[in-house]
Design a protein around this motif. Structure first.
Motif, PDB file in Angstrom:
ATOM      1  N   PHE A  98       0.841  -1.190   0.000  1.00  0.00           N
ATOM      2  CA  PHE A  98       0.000   0.000   0.000  1.00  0.00           C
ATOM      3  C   PHE A  98       0.880   1.246   0.000  1.00  0.00           C
ATOM      4  O   PHE A  98       1.866   1.320   0.745  1.00  0.00           O
ATOM      5  N   LEU A  99       0.525   2.241  -0.816  1.00  0.00           N
ATOM      6  CA  LEU A  99       1.283   3.484  -0.918  1.00  0.00           C
ATOM      7  C   LEU A  99       0.865   4.429   0.200  1.00  0.00           C
ATOM      8  O   LEU A  99      -0.303   4.813   0.306  1.00  0.00           O
ATOM      9  N   VAL A 100       1.840   4.809   1.024  1.00  0.00           N
ATOM     10  CA  VAL A 100       1.593   5.709   2.151  1.00  0.00           C
ATOM     11  C   VAL A 100       2.468   6.941   1.968  1.00  0.00           C
ATOM     12  O   VAL A 100       3.691   6.865   2.098  1.00  0.00           O
ATOM     13  N   ARG A 101       1.858   8.073   1.644  1.00  0.00           N
ATOM     14  CA  ARG A 101       2.567   9.351   1.574  1.00  0.00           C
ATOM     15  C   ARG A 101       2.596   9.933   2.983  1.00  0.00           C
ATOM     16  O   ARG A 101       1.575   9.983   3.663  1.00  0.00           O
ATOM     17  N   THR A 102       3.774  10.342   3.425  1.00  0.00           N
ATOM     18  CA  THR A 102       3.927  10.829   4.788  1.00  0.00           C
ATOM     19  C   THR A 102       5.000  11.907   4.839  1.00  0.00           C
ATOM     20  O   THR A 102       5.793  12.039   3.900  1.00  0.00           O
ATOM     21  N   THR A 103       5.024  12.652   5.918  1.00  0.00           N
ATOM     22  CA  THR A 103       6.127  13.566   6.157  1.00  0.00           C
ATOM     23  C   THR A 103       7.354  12.734   6.532  1.00  0.00           C
ATOM     24  O   THR A 103       7.230  11.584   6.954  1.00  0.00           O
ATOM     25  N   ALA A 104       8.529  13.328   6.392  1.00  0.00           N
ATOM     26  CA  ALA A 104       9.741  12.653   6.865  1.00  0.00           C
ATOM     27  C   ALA A 104       9.691  12.608   8.390  1.00  0.00           C
ATOM     28  O   ALA A 104       9.252  13.564   9.026  1.00  0.00           O
ATOM     29  N   PHE A 105      10.083  11.498   8.967  1.00  0.00           N
ATOM     30  CA  PHE A 105      10.084  11.356  10.415  1.00  0.00           C
ATOM     31  C   PHE A 105      11.153  10.355  10.812  1.00  0.00           C
ATOM     32  O   PHE A 105      11.635   9.584   9.990  1.00  0.00           O
ATOM     33  N   ASP A 106      11.526  10.412  12.080  1.00  0.00           N
ATOM     34  CA  ASP A 106      12.463   9.435  12.622  1.00  0.00           C
ATOM     35  C   ASP A 106      11.642   8.241  13.107  1.00  0.00           C
ATOM     36  O   ASP A 106      10.880   8.372  14.068  1.00  0.00           O
ATOM     37  N   PRO A 107      11.759   7.097  12.432  1.00  0.00           N
ATOM     38  CA  PRO A 107      10.923   5.953  12.806  1.00  0.00           C
ATOM     39  C   PRO A 107      11.251   5.426  14.200  1.00  0.00           C
ATOM     40  O   PRO A 107      12.411   5.244  14.543  1.00  0.00           O
ATOM     41  N   CYS A 108      10.207   5.224  14.963  1.00  0.00           N
ATOM     42  CA  CYS A 108      10.329   4.657  16.306  1.00  0.00           C
ATOM     43  C   CYS A 108       8.975   4.061  16.661  1.00  0.00           C
ATOM     44  O   CYS A 108       8.058   4.780  17.054  1.00  0.00           O
ATOM     45  N   GLY A 109       8.855   2.767  16.478  1.00  0.00           N
ATOM     46  CA  GLY A 109       7.578   2.102  16.691  1.00  0.00           C
ATOM     47  C   GLY A 109       7.269   1.827  18.147  1.00  0.00           C
ATOM     48  O   GLY A 109       8.068   2.117  19.044  1.00  0.00           O
ATOM     49  N   SER A 110       6.109   1.246  18.365  1.00  0.00           N
ATOM     50  CA  SER A 110       5.676   0.917  19.726  1.00  0.00           C
ATOM     51  C   SER A 110       6.385  -0.317  20.274  1.00  0.00           C
ATOM     52  O   SER A 110       6.383  -0.547  21.472  1.00  0.00           O
ATOM     53  N   PHE A 111       7.012  -1.118  19.388  1.00  0.00           N
ATOM     54  CA  PHE A 111       7.762  -2.281  19.847  1.00  0.00           C
ATOM     55  C   PHE A 111       9.091  -1.848  20.461  1.00  0.00           C
ATOM     56  O   PHE A 111       9.734  -0.907  19.980  1.00  0.00           O
ATOM     57  N   SER A 112       9.503  -2.563  21.482  1.00  0.00           N
ATOM     58  CA  SER A 112      10.822  -2.341  22.078  1.00  0.00           C
ATOM     59  C   SER A 112      11.890  -2.894  21.132  1.00  0.00           C
ATOM     60  O   SER A 112      11.589  -3.642  20.195  1.00  0.00           O
ATOM     61  N   ASP A 113      13.128  -2.544  21.391  1.00  0.00           N
ATOM     62  CA  ASP A 113      14.234  -3.087  20.585  1.00  0.00           C
ATOM     63  C   ASP A 113      14.236  -4.605  20.623  1.00  0.00           C
ATOM     64  O   ASP A 113      14.480  -5.263  19.603  1.00  0.00           O
ATOM     65  N   GLU A 114      13.963  -5.181  21.786  1.00  0.00           N
ATOM     66  CA  GLU A 114      13.941  -6.641  21.926  1.00  0.00           C
ATOM     67  C   GLU A 114      12.815  -7.257  21.084  1.00  0.00           C
ATOM     68  O   GLU A 114      13.006  -8.293  20.454  1.00  0.00           O
ATOM     69  N   GLU A 115      11.651  -6.609  21.084  1.00  0.00           N
ATOM     70  CA  GLU A 115      10.527  -7.118  20.284  1.00  0.00           C
ATOM     71  C   GLU A 115      10.829  -7.014  18.788  1.00  0.00           C
ATOM     72  O   GLU A 115      10.488  -7.922  18.016  1.00  0.00           O
ATOM     73  N   LEU A 116      11.489  -5.927  18.381  1.00  0.00           N
ATOM     74  CA  LEU A 116      11.862  -5.791  16.976  1.00  0.00           C
ATOM     75  C   LEU A 116      12.874  -6.866  16.580  1.00  0.00           C
ATOM     76  O   LEU A 116      12.755  -7.474  15.505  1.00  0.00           O
ATOM     77  N   LEU A 117      13.863  -7.122  17.424  1.00  0.00           N
ATOM     78  CA  LEU A 117      14.848  -8.163  17.123  1.00  0.00           C
ATOM     79  C   LEU A 117      14.185  -9.536  17.022  1.00  0.00           C
ATOM     80  O   LEU A 117      14.578 -10.354  16.195  1.00  0.00           O
ATOM     81  N   ALA A 118      13.174  -9.785  17.856  1.00  0.00           N
ATOM     82  CA  ALA A 118      12.444 -11.054  17.777  1.00  0.00           C
ATOM     83  C   ALA A 118      11.716 -11.190  16.446  1.00  0.00           C
ATOM     84  O   ALA A 118      11.454 -12.307  15.996  1.00  0.00           O
ATOM     85  N   GLU A 119      11.426 -10.051  15.804  1.00  0.00           N
ATOM     86  CA  GLU A 119      10.786 -10.038  14.476  1.00  0.00           C
ATOM     87  C   GLU A 119      11.838  -9.947  13.362  1.00  0.00           C
ATOM     88  O   GLU A 119      11.489  -9.722  12.202  1.00  0.00           O
ATOM     89  N   ASN A 120      13.113 -10.075  13.719  1.00  0.00           N
ATOM     90  CA  ASN A 120      14.241  -9.997  12.785  1.00  0.00           C
ATOM     91  C   ASN A 120      14.441  -8.604  12.199  1.00  0.00           C
ATOM     92  O   ASN A 120      15.031  -8.454  11.142  1.00  0.00           O
ATOM     93  N   VAL A 121      13.921  -7.571  12.864  1.00  0.00           N
ATOM     94  CA  VAL A 121      14.072  -6.181  12.430  1.00  0.00           C
ATOM     95  C   VAL A 121      15.302  -5.606  13.105  1.00  0.00           C
ATOM     96  O   VAL A 121      15.373  -5.537  14.336  1.00  0.00           O
ATOM     97  N   TYR A 122      16.280  -5.149  12.296  1.00  0.00           N
ATOM     98  CA  TYR A 122      17.541  -4.671  12.830  1.00  0.00           C
ATOM     99  C   TYR A 122      17.815  -3.198  12.559  1.00  0.00           C
ATOM    100  O   TYR A 122      18.661  -2.609  13.210  1.00  0.00           O
ATOM    101  N   GLU A 123      17.134  -2.618  11.577  1.00  0.00           N
ATOM    102  CA  GLU A 123      17.415  -1.216  11.242  1.00  0.00           C
ATOM    103  C   GLU A 123      16.275  -0.676  10.395  1.00  0.00           C
ATOM    104  O   GLU A 123      15.615  -1.423   9.661  1.00  0.00           O
TER     105      GLU A 123
END
Length: 165
Positions: A98-123
């Motif tokens: 899905f195409l999402v037009r947005t302003t530039a922002f510094d991404p920081c989701g609701s998941f903690s770093d540990e939760e992101l790593l458990a999802e294999n998200v590193y950067e």
């Protein structure tokens, strides 16, 4: 019916997040079951039981990048891949983009770093089209630069474009 079941596919929803400079936000996944193991892809993830693709997109963007959607974005791409090691426990994947037009922002989701790593998200990183086109990096879809260039040139299609790799 011949009684033979089709492949078991993991459905997911992904956001093609573009800022005003047409940079795209990508997630670096580190995966042990694919080659190459480092893959940059649009943020998003698997559809959970009872969720629609749009509900999944909203949840995943909040979890991974901290973006809340104000409206339902248009679906621009659809991809179906069958093969081993694409999604643990499945025969392949079906992805809706899905195409999402947005302003530039510094991404920081609701998941903690540990939760992101458990999802294999590193950067998380914003990429320009020239950076995508340089090569030497694995993207999903494979020709992300070409698909994004066409999307920017032609705008959202009336029907989702069928991607093959």
């Amino acid at each position: 019916m011949d009684g033979v079941a089709g492949p078991r596919l993991r459905h997911s929803a992904r956001g093609v997040l573009l800022d005003p400079a047409d940079r795209v936000l990508l997630v670096r996944f580190e995966l042990r079951n694919i080659e190459p193991p480092t893959l940059w892809a649009c943020p998003g993830g698997g559809v959970e039981p009872g969720e629609s693709a749009m509900q999944t997109l909203r949840r995943e963007l909040d979890e991974e990048v901290g973006l809340t959607l104000e409206a339902d974005p248009p679906q621009v791409w659809h991809r179906r891949l069958v093969g081993p090691n694409l999604a643990r426990g499945y025969d392949g994947v079906v992805e809706d983009y899905f195409l999402v037009r947005t302003t530039a922002f510094d991404p920081c989701g609701s998941f903690s770093d540990e939760e992101l790593l458990a999802e294999n998200v590193y950067e998380l990183k914003w990429w320009t089209l020239p950076e995508l086109a340089r090569g030497g990096t694995a993207f999903a879809p494979r020709d992300l630069a070409g698909e994004l260039k066409a999307l920017l040139r032609e705008g959202p299609p009336a029907e989702p474009v069928q991607l093959h790799a």
